[in-house]
Design a protein around this motif. Sequence first.
Motif, PDB file in Angstrom:
ATOM      1  N   GLY A  56      36.969  78.025  50.851  1.00  0.00           N
ATOM      2  CA  GLY A  56      35.743  78.321  50.118  1.00  0.00           C
ATOM      3  C   GLY A  56      35.955  78.973  48.771  1.00  0.00           C
ATOM      4  O   GLY A  56      35.025  79.581  48.226  1.00  0.00           O
ATOM      5  N   THR A  57      37.160  78.870  48.202  1.00  0.00           N
ATOM      6  CA  THR A  57      37.406  79.414  46.873  1.00  0.00           C
ATOM      7  C   THR A  57      36.945  78.417  45.803  1.00  0.00           C
ATOM      8  O   THR A  57      36.423  77.345  46.120  1.00  0.00           O
ATOM      9  CB  THR A  57      38.889  79.756  46.678  1.00  0.00           C
ATOM     10  N   ASP A  58      37.138  78.780  44.537  1.00  0.00           N
ATOM     11  CA  ASP A  58      36.630  77.959  43.442  1.00  0.00           C
ATOM     12  C   ASP A  58      37.217  76.549  43.455  1.00  0.00           C
ATOM     13  O   ASP A  58      38.323  76.317  43.939  1.00  0.00           O
ATOM     14  CB  ASP A  58      36.956  78.615  42.101  1.00  0.00           C
ATOM     15  N   ARG A  59      36.458  75.634  42.878  1.00  0.00           N
ATOM     16  CA  ARG A  59      36.904  74.246  42.775  1.00  0.00           C
ATOM     17  C   ARG A  59      38.171  74.194  41.934  1.00  0.00           C
ATOM     18  O   ARG A  59      38.263  74.813  40.868  1.00  0.00           O
ATOM     19  CB  ARG A  59      35.804  73.413  42.118  1.00  0.00           C
ATOM     20  N   ASP A 298      44.660  83.925  46.925  1.00  0.00           N
ATOM     21  CA  ASP A 298      43.354  83.669  46.308  1.00  0.00           C
ATOM     22  C   ASP A 298      43.245  82.263  45.727  1.00  0.00           C
ATOM     23  O   ASP A 298      42.293  81.957  45.011  1.00  0.00           O
ATOM     24  CB  ASP A 298      43.054  84.709  45.221  1.00  0.00           C
ATOM     25  N   ASN A 299      44.231  81.404  46.027  1.00  0.00           N
ATOM     26  CA  ASN A 299      44.221  80.025  45.525  1.00  0.00           C
ATOM     27  C   ASN A 299      44.093  79.972  44.002  1.00  0.00           C
ATOM     28  O   ASN A 299      43.204  79.328  43.440  1.00  0.00           O
ATOM     29  CB  ASN A 299      43.099  79.207  46.183  1.00  0.00           C
ATOM     30  N   GLU A 300      45.015  80.650  43.324  1.00  0.00           N
ATOM     31  CA  GLU A 300      45.040  80.634  41.874  1.00  0.00           C
ATOM     32  C   GLU A 300      46.467  80.442  41.370  1.00  0.00           C
ATOM     33  O   GLU A 300      47.432  80.630  42.113  1.00  0.00           O
ATOM     34  CB  GLU A 300      44.461  81.930  41.295  1.00  0.00           C
ATOM     35  N   ALA A 301      46.590  80.077  40.091  1.00  0.00           N
ATOM     36  CA  ALA A 301      47.880  80.024  39.404  1.00  0.00           C
ATOM     37  C   ALA A 301      47.712  80.704  38.061  1.00  0.00           C
ATOM     38  O   ALA A 301      46.697  80.522  37.384  1.00  0.00           O
ATOM     39  CB  ALA A 301      48.372  78.591  39.231  1.00  0.00           C
ATOM     40  N   ILE A 302      48.728  81.478  37.670  1.00  0.00           N
ATOM     41  CA  ILE A 302      48.661  82.288  36.461  1.00  0.00           C
ATOM     42  C   ILE A 302      49.801  81.886  35.535  1.00  0.00           C
ATOM     43  O   ILE A 302      50.942  81.738  35.971  1.00  0.00           O
ATOM     44  CB  ILE A 302      48.790  83.791  36.791  1.00  0.00           C
ATOM     45  N   ALA A 303      49.482  81.724  34.245  1.00  0.00           N
ATOM     46  CA  ALA A 303      50.491  81.448  33.227  1.00  0.00           C
ATOM     47  C   ALA A 303      50.803  82.743  32.490  1.00  0.00           C
ATOM     48  O   ALA A 303      49.890  83.441  32.033  1.00  0.00           O
ATOM     49  CB  ALA A 303      49.997  80.395  32.252  1.00  0.00           C
ATOM     50  N   ARG A 316      44.589  81.514  33.652  1.00  0.00           N
ATOM     51  CA  ARG A 316      44.452  81.597  35.105  1.00  0.00           C
ATOM     52  C   ARG A 316      43.574  80.433  35.551  1.00  0.00           C
ATOM     53  O   ARG A 316      42.503  80.202  34.994  1.00  0.00           O
ATOM     54  CB  ARG A 316      43.817  82.934  35.491  1.00  0.00           C
ATOM     55  N   VAL A 317      44.038  79.675  36.568  1.00  0.00           N
ATOM     56  CA  VAL A 317      43.279  78.512  37.040  1.00  0.00           C
ATOM     57  C   VAL A 317      43.158  78.548  38.557  1.00  0.00           C
ATOM     58  O   VAL A 317      44.004  79.114  39.254  1.00  0.00           O
ATOM     59  CB  VAL A 317      43.945  77.182  36.608  1.00  0.00           C
ATOM     60  N   ALA A 318      42.098  77.941  39.058  1.00  0.00           N
ATOM     61  CA  ALA A 318      41.926  77.763  40.497  1.00  0.00           C
ATOM     62  C   ALA A 318      42.790  76.605  40.973  1.00  0.00           C
ATOM     63  O   ALA A 318      42.932  75.592  40.276  1.00  0.00           O
ATOM     64  CB  ALA A 318      40.459  77.490  40.826  1.00  0.00           C
ATOM     65  N   THR A 319      43.381  76.749  42.157  1.00  0.00           N
ATOM     66  CA  THR A 319      44.279  75.719  42.684  1.00  0.00           C
ATOM     67  C   THR A 319      43.723  75.094  43.955  1.00  0.00           C
ATOM     68  O   THR A 319      42.759  75.593  44.550  1.00  0.00           O
ATOM     69  CB  THR A 319      45.665  76.306  43.009  1.00  0.00           C
TER      70      THR A 319
END
Length: 350
Positions: A56-59, A298-303, A316-319
């Motif tokens: 249920g995290t971000d698209r 949190d289902n994210e990726a950080i540059a 930062r993007v949703a994965t």
Amino acid sequence: MPATRPAARHAAARHTAGAVLAAVLLVAVSACGSGSSDSPDVATTIPQTALPAPTGTDRPAGSVVAAPASTSLVLDSAGKRVVVLGADRRSVVVYSTAAPTAPVVTRTIPLPEAVSSIGAVSGDDLVAVAPSTLVDVDLATGVAQGHDVAVGEPLSVGRLSNGSVIIGTADGKIVEVGADRRVVRTVDGLVRVDELAVAARAGKSDQVVALDRAQSSVTSVDMSDGSLGEALRTGDGATNLVVDHYGRFLATDTRGGEFLGFDGDPLLTKFRYPVADGPYAVGYDDVRNLAWVATTGDNEAIAFDLASGIPTEKRRVATVGQADAMVVDSATGTVYLLSARGDGLQAVSG
């Protein structure tokens, strides 16, 4: 979610970034090329795995295409393709990345047996490893050929500049297999070899660094003589490792919530930076000079930009859910993330 946003909830952690030259334990160790098979008598920890990802995290940002539930993903930038190990580990799925953010399946190649890991591509040759077997997979023809090699339970695989393949095992060995697929040497002295990163050095043999999740450490390895060099503690639960074009080795400490950087030759700790929510997969864009870290909690990726010596968040993007594997194509800046629970292969433009 937007592609970029302020990381307000992480800001409190950043005050510690000034202490980037953290004190570390430096242990000089060595091993013969054909030493004892016994594990070293050292303190160990339970090997860390990725934090379970929420639902249920971000698209997810970018595009997502169907892919097997897997933790093994390999980039072939020159061939404009990425390869995913099948969920049953008995096949690989090849995706064309001619359109970088729209991967397309071009073929599925059956393997002669279930493999533990797939590794770096050279030309059209992808290597895969299973107990007592090294498999050469021709990505152009779809032919996979197995070779008998003296390895136990393989965990990792890499390539040297001389064409040899190196295999890391669950009992702490690194086995070098030559181009003729014969064993050249075996190095022991570690507890496990979960990740292998290789940096070419002018006028010297490649620098190989092995990540050992049981010791939560990284160790420099000289494959020319089978000796172990500097060994550095890597937080409390190190999991993954890559090397960039500067010869820096970048690792994640999932248990301790840190992103770590090491200079090579000799191996020295340069920074330990707090990252929340289970940093796990890690990659580097050698053109844009961005380090990417996926956080499965949190289902994210950080540059991160590392130019100042201290990681500075840039994006930062949703994965996809449970993005346990990631590769970065420096030629296009595209980041590929693979879901271990079957949510697909994600492509995010750099």
